[in-house]
Design a protein around this motif. Sequence first.
Motif, mmCIF file in Angstrom:
data_model
loop_
_atom_site.group_PDB
_atom_site.id
_atom_site.type_symbol
_atom_site.label_atom_id
_atom_site.label_comp_id
_atom_site.label_asym_id
_atom_site.label_seq_id
_atom_site.Cartn_x
_atom_site.Cartn_y
_atom_site.Cartn_z
ATOM 1 N N GLU A 98 30.620 -9.976 1.431
ATOM 2 C CA GLU A 98 30.484 -9.289 0.151
ATOM 3 C C GLU A 98 29.406 -9.951 -0.706
ATOM 4 O O GLU A 98 29.428 -11.164 -0.923
ATOM 5 C CB GLU A 98 31.822 -9.305 -0.603
ATOM 6 C CG GLU A 98 32.897 -8.443 0.041
ATOM 7 C CD GLU A 98 34.150 -8.362 -0.813
ATOM 8 O OE1 GLU A 98 34.285 -9.164 -1.772
ATOM 9 O OE2 GLU A 98 34.993 -7.497 -0.531
ATOM 10 N N SER A 99 28.456 -9.129 -1.179
ATOM 11 C CA SER A 99 27.408 -9.605 -2.099
ATOM 12 C C SER A 99 26.754 -10.887 -1.593
ATOM 13 O O SER A 99 26.657 -11.891 -2.312
ATOM 14 C CB SER A 99 27.984 -9.836 -3.504
ATOM 15 O OG SER A 99 28.610 -8.674 -3.978
ATOM 16 N N GLY A 122 21.688 -17.957 -5.946
ATOM 17 C CA GLY A 122 21.568 -16.675 -5.260
ATOM 18 C C GLY A 122 20.107 -16.269 -5.142
ATOM 19 O O GLY A 122 19.226 -16.828 -5.810
ATOM 20 N N PRO A 179 30.389 -16.851 -0.201
ATOM 21 C CA PRO A 179 30.761 -15.446 -0.389
ATOM 22 C C PRO A 179 32.210 -15.168 0.015
ATOM 23 O O PRO A 179 32.877 -15.986 0.644
ATOM 24 C CB PRO A 179 29.795 -14.694 0.552
ATOM 25 C CG PRO A 179 28.776 -15.682 0.977
ATOM 26 C CD PRO A 179 29.419 -17.024 0.882
ATOM 27 N N SER A 224 23.538 -12.507 -3.596
ATOM 28 C CA SER A 224 23.816 -13.142 -4.891
ATOM 29 C C SER A 224 24.711 -14.372 -4.758
ATOM 30 O O SER A 224 24.891 -15.111 -5.728
ATOM 31 C CB SER A 224 24.453 -12.132 -5.847
ATOM 32 O OG SER A 224 25.646 -11.611 -5.302
ATOM 33 N N HIS A 225 25.273 -14.602 -3.562
ATOM 34 C CA HIS A 225 26.150 -15.758 -3.365
ATOM 35 C C HIS A 225 25.528 -16.832 -2.467
ATOM 36 O O HIS A 225 26.207 -17.804 -2.119
ATOM 37 C CB HIS A 225 27.492 -15.316 -2.754
ATOM 38 C CG HIS A 225 28.400 -14.653 -3.736
ATOM 39 N ND1 HIS A 225 28.374 -13.302 -3.967
ATOM 40 C CD2 HIS A 225 29.352 -15.170 -4.561
ATOM 41 C CE1 HIS A 225 29.285 -13.000 -4.882
ATOM 42 N NE2 HIS A 225 29.879 -14.105 -5.260
ATOM 43 N N ASP A 274 24.453 -9.087 6.684
ATOM 44 C CA ASP A 274 25.799 -9.310 6.164
ATOM 45 C C ASP A 274 26.864 -8.475 6.862
ATOM 46 O O ASP A 274 28.012 -8.438 6.410
ATOM 47 C CB ASP A 274 25.839 -9.028 4.653
ATOM 48 C CG ASP A 274 25.372 -7.617 4.311
ATOM 49 O OD1 ASP A 274 24.931 -6.889 5.232
ATOM 50 O OD2 ASP A 274 25.442 -7.237 3.122
#
Length: 266
Positions: free
Chosen positions: A4-5, A64, A129, A8-9, A104
């Motif tokens: 997930e994301s 991130g 994440p 940004s992580h 991802d």
Amino acid sequence: MDVESLFSHVPINETINFICNRLYRSDEIQFPIPEDILCQLLQACTKEVPFYRPDKNMYVQIDGVAMGSPLGVLFANFYMGSTEEMIFTQHYELKPSIYTRYIDDIFISADTEDSLSQITEMFKENSSPNYTHEIEIERKLPFLDTVVHRGTDSFSTEVYVKPTNLGFCLNGASECPERYRRSVINSFVKRALTHCSTWTATNAVLKRISQLSNNGYKKEEIYDVIRGRLDTFMAQETRVDNHATINLYYKNDMSSAYKQNEKMAE
């Protein structure tokens, strides 16, 4: 399993350490840039990049990576690769028979659901994440643009169409160059040929493509593009299957030991 994301992580400092350890602590790689210079460059390109938000204020990225950054995919892949290596080295018993990842999105073949849950929890504990996972339904699982079917001893794939897909695309009656219309048909046919592992699945997608006639495309144009693509595809398959590769060894000067050289080449 889904990350997930991820972008940004990604922890910047930790990822830079991963990169430097791989480049400067390996006997196989001789990297020409000094380590401190590379670290400063990576820091400048990731943590010192200003950007404007809708509130018209300027901000600087703290952690991130931005998805549009040239280093975004590199950092995301390097961080995930290093995390995977660390987890499966320390917990080899958790390593599944199949583990493949595209950025991802992760495809795993695990023996039991409990094994998959253990892998997911291990990733959560050892990286930044969050991770979620999805189980196959009736031996089918969507992965990227494909639906993967699990057979007794093999997998097969076909094109994945989301349940929410309404089939919208460029209207065939639009005021646009002919090559734009043909490129729409071409992309659908190409996906059928590259994503489907059986001719049954390919034919089903090609039948669906013929329904573009409901969206203003001429049937003659649709079938013409399909025939052209299939002819090209089959010609490539024929060349690959029916012609073996022959290596020709070339020597630009003749020595007295040419017979021995020919024997070595054989």
